[in-house]
Design an enzyme around this catalytic site. Structure first.
Site, PDB file in Angstrom:
ATOM      1  CB  SER A   1      -0.928   0.088   1.229  1.00 54.49           C
ATOM      2  OG  SER A   1      -1.884   0.951   1.125  1.00 54.49           O
ATOM      3  CG  ASP A   2       3.290   5.032  -1.628  1.00 53.11           C
ATOM      4  OD1 ASP A   2       4.007   4.785  -0.788  1.00 53.11           O
ATOM      5  OD2 ASP A   2       2.663   5.729  -2.398  1.00 53.11           O
ATOM      6  CD  GLN A   3      -2.650   8.401   2.669  1.00 52.67           C
ATOM      7  OE1 GLN A   3      -1.850   8.910   3.463  1.00 52.67           O
ATOM      8  NE2 GLN A   3      -3.874   7.858   3.020  1.00 52.67           N
TER       9      GLN A   3
ATOM     10  CB  ALA B   1      -2.065   2.554  -4.776  1.00 52.88           C
TER      11      ALA B   1
END
Length: 194
Positions: A70-72, A107
């Site tokens: 996950s990445d923000q 994501a």
């Protein structure tokens, strides 16, 4: 029922806490990935690429597992804003966000390391900030020190006092792990949460 081990490609305590709410056994692993945006890449593209990259890097160490990446990335006035990493940068970020709406792209990738099957999606959350005074920003930063949070605020903590409105489909996405998307992805890999 899928019995593959579940690995969260993150050392974030916030993502771990969120994933633990699903009551599935999992372990964590640090994804050593350069998070610098590529030239011309949109915030959504950056978050998408990094979520996949984190999952792929960790999959090399866990070839039989289901890997969650996950990445923000936050977007303000057409510019990506990341983790401030220190007090001065956080003051600049929050000062720039006062009275404005920031879009957070979170994501999520679920990679079956054994089969190579990969699912990726992005949760979009719009956060409107109050017209913050300088002293409010300073007091908030001294109390919570959110220097490793994109946008310099923790909505799950005292940072909620900085915000006037949140719009999005998954309240967990803003904290860093879109659980609604994850439950659906896990089910497609034969993992039932309930």
């Amino acid at each position: 029922m899928n019995s593959q081990p579940l690995v969260l490609a993150s050392t974030s305590i916030y993502r771990s806490q969120l994933l633990s709410t699903l009551q599935l056994p999992f372990q964590t692993a640090a994804p050593d990935v350069d998070e610098t945006p590529l030239p011309g890449e949109s915030a959504e593209q950056t978050s998408w690429r990094l979520a996949q990259a984190k999952a792929q890097v960790v999959a090399r160490r866990f070839p039989d597992a289901l890997i969650i990446g996950s990445d923000q990335v936050a977007l303000l006035d057409g510019k990506q804003i990341g983790k401030p990493l220190n007090h001065d940068n956080a003051v600049r970020q929050l000062s720039a966000m006062r009275g404005k709406t920031v879009t957070f792209y979170t994501a999520l990738t679920l990679l079956n390391a054994a089969s190579g099957a990969m699912q990726t999606d992005v949760a979009i959350t719009k956060v409107s900030f109050r017209d913050l005074r300088d002293d409010e920003i300073e007091r908030y930063l001294k109390k919570e020190q959110p220097y490793h949070c994109a946008g310099s605020a923790k909505s799950e903590g005292l940072g909620i006092a900085l915000i006037s409105r949140i719009e999005g489909d998954d309240p967990n996405a803003l904290i860093g792990l879109p659980l609604i998307l994850l439950v659906s992805m896990l089910e497609k890999q034969g993992v039932r949460v309930l």
